[in-house]
Design an enzyme around this catalytic site. Sequence first.
Site, short mmCIF file in Angstrom:
data_model
loop_
_atom_site.label_atom_id
_atom_site.label_comp_id
_atom_site.label_asym_id
_atom_site.label_seq_id
_atom_site.Cartn_x
_atom_site.Cartn_y
_atom_site.Cartn_z
N GLN A 70 0.83 -1.21 0.00
CA GLN A 70 0.00 0.00 0.00
C GLN A 70 0.86 1.26 0.00
O GLN A 70 0.66 2.16 -0.82
CB GLN A 70 -0.94 0.01 1.22
CG GLN A 70 -1.94 1.16 1.17
CD GLN A 70 -2.60 1.47 2.52
OE1 GLN A 70 -2.19 0.97 3.56
NE2 GLN A 70 -3.62 2.30 2.47
N ASP A 86 10.37 -6.65 -3.86
CA ASP A 86 9.24 -7.31 -3.20
C ASP A 86 9.45 -8.82 -3.30
O ASP A 86 10.41 -9.26 -3.93
CB ASP A 86 7.89 -6.87 -3.81
CG ASP A 86 6.82 -6.79 -2.72
OD1 ASP A 86 6.54 -7.82 -2.10
OD2 ASP A 86 6.28 -5.70 -2.49
N ASP A 123 13.02 -11.36 -0.39
CA ASP A 123 12.23 -11.80 0.76
C ASP A 123 13.03 -11.33 1.97
O ASP A 123 14.22 -11.64 2.09
CB ASP A 123 12.13 -13.33 0.73
CG ASP A 123 11.35 -13.88 1.90
OD1 ASP A 123 11.41 -13.27 2.99
OD2 ASP A 123 10.69 -14.92 1.74
N ILE A 124 12.38 -10.60 2.86
CA ILE A 124 13.13 -9.96 3.95
C ILE A 124 13.82 -10.96 4.87
O ILE A 124 14.76 -10.62 5.58
CB ILE A 124 12.21 -9.01 4.74
CG1 ILE A 124 13.04 -8.09 5.63
CG2 ILE A 124 11.17 -9.78 5.56
CD1 ILE A 124 12.31 -6.94 6.21
N TYR A 167 1.07 -7.53 16.00
CA TYR A 167 1.47 -6.38 15.17
C TYR A 167 2.13 -5.31 16.04
O TYR A 167 3.21 -4.82 15.73
CB TYR A 167 0.20 -5.84 14.50
CG TYR A 167 0.39 -4.65 13.58
CD1 TYR A 167 1.01 -4.78 12.36
CD2 TYR A 167 -0.10 -3.40 13.95
CE1 TYR A 167 1.15 -3.69 11.50
CE2 TYR A 167 0.02 -2.30 13.10
CZ TYR A 167 0.65 -2.46 11.88
OH TYR A 167 0.77 -1.38 11.05
N1 SER Z 1 -3.22 0.39 9.22
C1 SER Z 1 -2.66 -0.46 10.24
C2 SER Z 1 -3.59 -1.56 10.59
O1 SER Z 1 -4.77 -1.30 10.67
C3 SER Z 1 -2.34 0.31 11.47
O2 SER Z 1 -1.07 0.85 11.39
O3 SER Z 1 -3.18 -2.64 10.81
#
Ligand code: SER
Length: 316
Positions: free
Chosen positions: A12, A34, A53-54, A142
């Site tokens: 994105q 990528d 690939d990271i 995350y």
């Molecule tokens: N856009 C992200 C998410 O919703 C937040 O940083 O996971």
Amino acid sequence: MKNILVIGCAGQIGSELTLELRRRYGVDNVIGTDVSLDKITGKLAEGPSEVLDISNTPRLVELVKKYKVDTIYNLAALLSAVAEAKPQLAWEVGLIGHYNTLEVAREHNCAVFFPSSIGSFGPSTPHQNTPQDTIQRPTTMYGVTKVSAELLGDYYHKKYGVDSRGVRFPGIISNVTMPGGGTTDYAVEIYYEAVKHGKYTCPLKAGTFLDMMYMPDAIKACIDVMEADPSKLIHHNGFNVTAMSFDPEILKNAIRKHIPNFELFYDVEPIKQSIADSWPDNMDDSCARQEWGWSPTWNLETMTEDMIKVIRAKNL
Ligand code: SER
């Protein structure tokens, strides 16, 4: 002369940032990478493109040497909701991948940009006017990877002098490449559905306030923080940056100014709702403003007008 490598150039943010970096620093000086070349299409494919690939550190070293890279933008990540479904992969990509990147940067003298997030905060963080320096106890994988990567960036800067910098992004609203699996994705999807079908079913409930930003401002933040005068920086990684804060009802009303019959329904997704509830309602980004002149250009009204115009022109 900058030689920049973008990890995750087809995502994105990467799909728009890579093109802006090329406009600024020259097409040949920005290498888009990528996990597969199939993802690097259209205008993105008009500049240097490589598979990376990271998790493959030797390959990253090879590319850094081949292109004499001095700056790495590491955008590889799983967004918050998908990271809850695949926490082990989220850790590998989000944190081990970033550790590898910082190690390569240390050995090859590269600057590093890292996009942290509102997801680096948690339920015990003050949710109103969230300060730059505050409690960060995220309850998502995350968030755990984001706060850990911020700390790693600070550590590599202090210990090894790696020029590691970054911002904490809010939800990013864009119209080139869709986000995938994020909690804030609703604020992108709603525009497409409003234009295509005149209605949208929202996975977050009314009253869920989150910080947001239009992509052109996000791109500006990525570049400006890396261009900032280092003598002015007190912080380096994880600068709060925001442009607006709204809930689904406020967004609905902004869209109705252009699509009067737009209808918003709710079907709350519990995982996304609990993630959103753990994040700030609105962040204080005064440190970014003071230390490197951050100032967003777009607000809810101007962004909504532009999003609807651009999506209508796609004739979906
Ligand atoms: N856009 C992200 C998410 O919703 C937040 O940083 O996971």
